[in-house]
Design a protein around this motif. Structure first.
Motif, PDB file in Angstrom:
ATOM      1  N   GLY A  86       0.822  -1.211   0.000  1.00 24.94           N
ATOM      2  CA  GLY A  86       0.000   0.000   0.000  1.00 24.94           C
ATOM      3  C   GLY A  86       0.852   1.254   0.000  1.00 24.94           C
ATOM      4  O   GLY A  86       0.988   1.926   1.015  1.00 24.94           O
ATOM      5  N   PHE A  87       1.426   1.569  -1.152  1.00 17.83           N
ATOM      6  CA  PHE A  87       2.323   2.718  -1.261  1.00 17.83           C
ATOM      7  C   PHE A  87       1.682   4.008  -0.747  1.00 17.83           C
ATOM      8  O   PHE A  87       2.302   4.769  -0.014  1.00 17.83           O
ATOM      9  N   ALA A  88       0.427   4.273  -1.114  1.00 16.58           N
ATOM     10  CA  ALA A  88      -0.194   5.554  -0.772  1.00 16.58           C
ATOM     11  C   ALA A  88      -0.674   5.619   0.670  1.00 16.58           C
ATOM     12  O   ALA A  88      -0.945   6.705   1.171  1.00 16.58           O
ATOM     13  N   ILE A  89      -0.761   4.477   1.353  1.00 19.34           N
ATOM     14  CA  ILE A  89      -1.200   4.512   2.753  1.00 19.34           C
ATOM     15  C   ILE A  89      -0.014   4.570   3.697  1.00 19.34           C
ATOM     16  O   ILE A  89      -0.140   4.308   4.884  1.00 19.34           O
ATOM     17  N   GLN A  90       1.126   4.966   3.197  1.00 19.48           N
ATOM     18  CA  GLN A  90       2.374   5.103   3.964  1.00 19.48           C
ATOM     19  C   GLN A  90       2.147   5.723   5.352  1.00 19.48           C
ATOM     20  O   GLN A  90       2.649   5.145   6.293  1.00 19.48           O
ATOM     21  N   PRO A  91       1.601   6.816   5.643  1.00 20.89           N
ATOM     22  CA  PRO A  91       1.073   7.825   4.726  1.00 20.89           C
ATOM     23  C   PRO A  91       2.118   8.882   4.387  1.00 20.89           C
ATOM     24  O   PRO A  91       3.134   8.998   5.064  1.00 20.89           O
ATOM     25  N   TRP A  92       1.812   9.657   3.358  1.00 19.09           N
ATOM     26  CA  TRP A  92       2.640  10.785   2.955  1.00 19.09           C
ATOM     27  C   TRP A  92       1.929  12.074   3.343  1.00 19.09           C
ATOM     28  O   TRP A  92       0.715  12.146   3.310  1.00 19.09           O
ATOM     29  N   THR A  93       2.695  13.089   3.705  1.00 21.82           N
ATOM     30  CA  THR A  93       2.104  14.383   4.067  1.00 21.82           C
ATOM     31  C   THR A  93       2.185  15.397   2.932  1.00 21.82           C
ATOM     32  O   THR A  93       1.482  16.387   2.943  1.00 21.82           O
ATOM     33  N   LYS A  94       3.064  15.121   1.970  1.00 26.99           N
ATOM     34  CA  LYS A  94       3.250  16.060   0.855  1.00 26.99           C
ATOM     35  C   LYS A  94       3.897  15.324  -0.303  1.00 26.99           C
ATOM     36  O   LYS A  94       4.722  14.427  -0.107  1.00 26.99           O
ATOM     37  N   VAL A  95       3.512  15.721  -1.513  1.00 29.29           N
ATOM     38  CA  VAL A  95       4.155  15.241  -2.734  1.00 29.29           C
ATOM     39  C   VAL A  95       4.460  16.475  -3.568  1.00 29.29           C
ATOM     40  O   VAL A  95       3.591  17.317  -3.773  1.00 29.29           O
ATOM     41  N   ARG A  96       5.693  16.586  -4.004  1.00 27.71           N
ATOM     42  CA  ARG A  96       6.044  17.716  -4.877  1.00 27.71           C
ATOM     43  C   ARG A  96       6.804  17.212  -6.100  1.00 27.71           C
ATOM     44  O   ARG A  96       7.587  16.266  -6.013  1.00 27.71           O
ATOM     45  N   PHE A  97       6.521  17.832  -7.216  1.00 27.99           N
ATOM     46  CA  PHE A  97       7.126  17.469  -8.496  1.00 27.99           C
ATOM     47  C   PHE A  97       8.206  18.475  -8.855  1.00 27.99           C
ATOM     48  O   PHE A  97       8.021  19.679  -8.667  1.00 27.99           O
ATOM     49  N   GLU A  98       9.328  17.994  -9.357  1.00 35.60           N
ATOM     50  CA  GLU A  98      10.343  18.819 -10.015  1.00 35.60           C
ATOM     51  C   GLU A  98      10.475  18.283 -11.427  1.00 35.60           C
ATOM     52  O   GLU A  98      11.052  17.207 -11.629  1.00 35.60           O
ATOM     53  N   ASN A  99       9.901  18.983 -12.358  1.00 36.17           N
ATOM     54  CA  ASN A  99       9.880  18.539 -13.748  1.00 36.17           C
ATOM     55  C   ASN A  99      11.178  18.893 -14.446  1.00 36.17           C
ATOM     56  O   ASN A  99      11.660  20.012 -14.338  1.00 36.17           O
ATOM     57  N   THR A 100      11.719  17.914 -15.170  1.00 34.22           N
ATOM     58  CA  THR A 100      12.881  18.174 -16.003  1.00 34.22           C
ATOM     59  C   THR A 100      12.442  18.876 -17.277  1.00 34.22           C
ATOM     60  O   THR A 100      13.053  19.847 -17.696  1.00 34.22           O
ATOM     61  N   ASP A 101      11.346  18.366 -17.867  1.00 39.02           N
ATOM     62  CA  ASP A 101      10.808  18.996 -19.069  1.00 39.02           C
ATOM     63  C   ASP A 101       9.483  18.343 -19.435  1.00 39.02           C
ATOM     64  O   ASP A 101       9.051  17.387 -18.790  1.00 39.02           O
ATOM     65  N   PHE A 102       8.867  18.891 -20.468  1.00 44.03           N
ATOM     66  CA  PHE A 102       7.576  18.427 -20.957  1.00 44.03           C
ATOM     67  C   PHE A 102       7.643  18.262 -22.469  1.00 44.03           C
ATOM     68  O   PHE A 102       8.363  18.994 -23.139  1.00 44.03           O
ATOM     69  N   ILE A 103       6.857  17.342 -22.978  1.00 45.71           N
ATOM     70  CA  ILE A 103       6.544  17.280 -24.403  1.00 45.71           C
ATOM     71  C   ILE A 103       5.044  17.531 -24.476  1.00 45.71           C
ATOM     72  O   ILE A 103       4.257  16.779 -23.893  1.00 45.71           O
ATOM     73  N   LEU A 104       4.658  18.601 -25.135  1.00 43.17           N
ATOM     74  CA  LEU A 104       3.256  19.001 -25.201  1.00 43.17           C
ATOM     75  C   LEU A 104       2.769  18.932 -26.637  1.00 43.17           C
ATOM     76  O   LEU A 104       3.396  19.514 -27.536  1.00 43.17           O
ATOM     77  N   GLU A 105       1.677  18.228 -26.850  1.00 48.31           N
ATOM     78  CA  GLU A 105       1.079  18.101 -28.179  1.00 48.31           C
ATOM     79  C   GLU A 105      -0.412  18.390 -28.075  1.00 48.31           C
ATOM     80  O   GLU A 105      -0.910  18.708 -26.995  1.00 48.31           O
ATOM     81  N   ASP A 106      -1.128  18.234 -29.180  1.00 51.45           N
ATOM     82  CA  ASP A 106      -2.559  18.533 -29.186  1.00 51.45           C
ATOM     83  C   ASP A 106      -3.326  17.690 -28.167  1.00 51.45           C
ATOM     84  O   ASP A 106      -4.098  18.220 -27.380  1.00 51.45           O
ATOM     85  N   ASN A 107      -3.148  16.382 -28.193  1.00 50.22           N
ATOM     86  CA  ASN A 107      -3.927  15.476 -27.347  1.00 50.22           C
ATOM     87  C   ASN A 107      -3.076  14.607 -26.431  1.00 50.22           C
ATOM     88  O   ASN A 107      -3.575  13.649 -25.850  1.00 50.22           O
ATOM     89  N   ARG A 108      -1.788  14.911 -26.344  1.00 48.06           N
ATOM     90  CA  ARG A 108      -0.881  14.101 -25.541  1.00 48.06           C
ATOM     91  C   ARG A 108       0.174  14.997 -24.913  1.00 48.06           C
ATOM     92  O   ARG A 108       0.609  15.960 -25.513  1.00 48.06           O
ATOM     93  N   ALA A 109       0.571  14.625 -23.697  1.00 54.14           N
ATOM     94  CA  ALA A 109       1.667  15.331 -23.022  1.00 54.14           C
ATOM     95  C   ALA A 109       2.477  14.300 -22.253  1.00 54.14           C
ATOM     96  O   ALA A 109       1.940  13.294 -21.781  1.00 54.14           O
ATOM     97  N   ILE A 110       3.759  14.563 -22.133  1.00 55.01           N
ATOM     98  CA  ILE A 110       4.653  13.712 -21.350  1.00 55.01           C
ATOM     99  C   ILE A 110       5.463  14.630 -20.445  1.00 55.01           C
ATOM    100  O   ILE A 110       5.945  15.678 -20.885  1.00 55.01           O
ATOM    101  N   ALA A 111       5.574  14.238 -19.190  1.00 57.30           N
ATOM    102  CA  ALA A 111       6.392  14.980 -18.228  1.00 57.30           C
ATOM    103  C   ALA A 111       7.377  14.006 -17.596  1.00 57.30           C
ATOM    104  O   ALA A 111       7.035  12.849 -17.342  1.00 57.30           O
ATOM    105  N   MET A 112       8.585  14.501 -17.331  1.00 58.05           N
ATOM    106  CA  MET A 112       9.620  13.678 -16.717  1.00 58.05           C
ATOM    107  C   MET A 112      10.353  14.511 -15.684  1.00 58.05           C
ATOM    108  O   MET A 112      10.507  15.714 -15.845  1.00 58.05           O
ATOM    109  N   GLY A 113      10.787  13.846 -14.626  1.00 57.22           N
ATOM    110  CA  GLY A 113      11.560  14.530 -13.599  1.00 57.22           C
ATOM    111  C   GLY A 113      11.648  13.697 -12.342  1.00 57.22           C
ATOM    112  O   GLY A 113      11.647  12.470 -12.393  1.00 57.22           O
ATOM    113  N   ASN A 114      11.711  14.392 -11.231  1.00 51.24           N
ATOM    114  CA  ASN A 114      11.725  13.745  -9.913  1.00 51.24           C
ATOM    115  C   ASN A 114      10.487  14.194  -9.161  1.00 51.24           C
ATOM    116  O   ASN A 114      10.049  15.332  -9.314  1.00 51.24           O
TER     117      ASN A 114
END
Length: 159
Positions: A86-114
């Motif tokens: 049960g990964f999400a019942i750890q519990p966690w108090t905060k989740v934050r994203f640090e994006n390396t970059d994005f690929i943005l298109e009309d109907n699709r997007a990809i994000a990568m990072g930590n």
């Protein structure tokens, strides 16, 4: 075209959802209901394949179905994958994203990072991620989720 702001909003919603799942762990029926809604709202299981490779899986590394994703997030007596804790019942108090970059298109997007998960003792776990989003009925739905712990070099101990 999908915007960076839409992706950031989806990431924020995902992180808040993971935190909320953990906050409900002592009320199992409510936790299960919310986690199921979380998966329906944020993932594309109803619309086709979802390529889901969670962080803490060794035996069943890939979770292409909603029941297997639910098992990963909340485990439980009826979990689909016996290794899940049960990964999400750890519990966690905060989740934050640090994006390396994005690929943005009309109907699709990809994000990568930590992304970083903060536990009750303020310890932070760093995880690498790639999320793919598909635009469905005006909403971003995850159809690619890959996360893993950063590589840690092990010194060669052979002589």
């Amino acid at each position: 075209m999908i915007t960076k702001e839409q992706v950031l909003k989806a990431q924020n919603e995902w992180g808040n959802g993971v935190v909320k799942i953990g906050s409900l762990k002592d009320n199992r029926p409510e936790c299960e209901a919310f986690a199921s809604e979380f998966l329906d709202k944020l993932y594309s299981f109803k619309n086709g394949p979802v390529l889901f490779k969670p962080t803490k899986c060794e035996i069943e590394q890939f979770r292409p179905t909603k029941p297997k994703a639910l098992s990963y997030f909340i485990a439980g007596e009826n979990r689909a994958c016996k290794e899940d804790k049960g990964f999400a019942i750890q519990p966690w108090t905060k989740v934050r994203f640090e994006n390396t970059d994005f690929i943005l298109e009309d109907n699709r997007a990809i994000a990568m990072g930590n992304y970083y998960f903060t536990d009750l003792d303020e310890n932070e776990a760093k995880v690498e991620y790639t999320f793919g989003y598909k635009l469905i009925d005006g909403e971003l739905k995850i159809d690619l989720h890959h996360s893993s712990f950063p590589y840690q070099h092990q010194p060669n101990t052979t002589t």
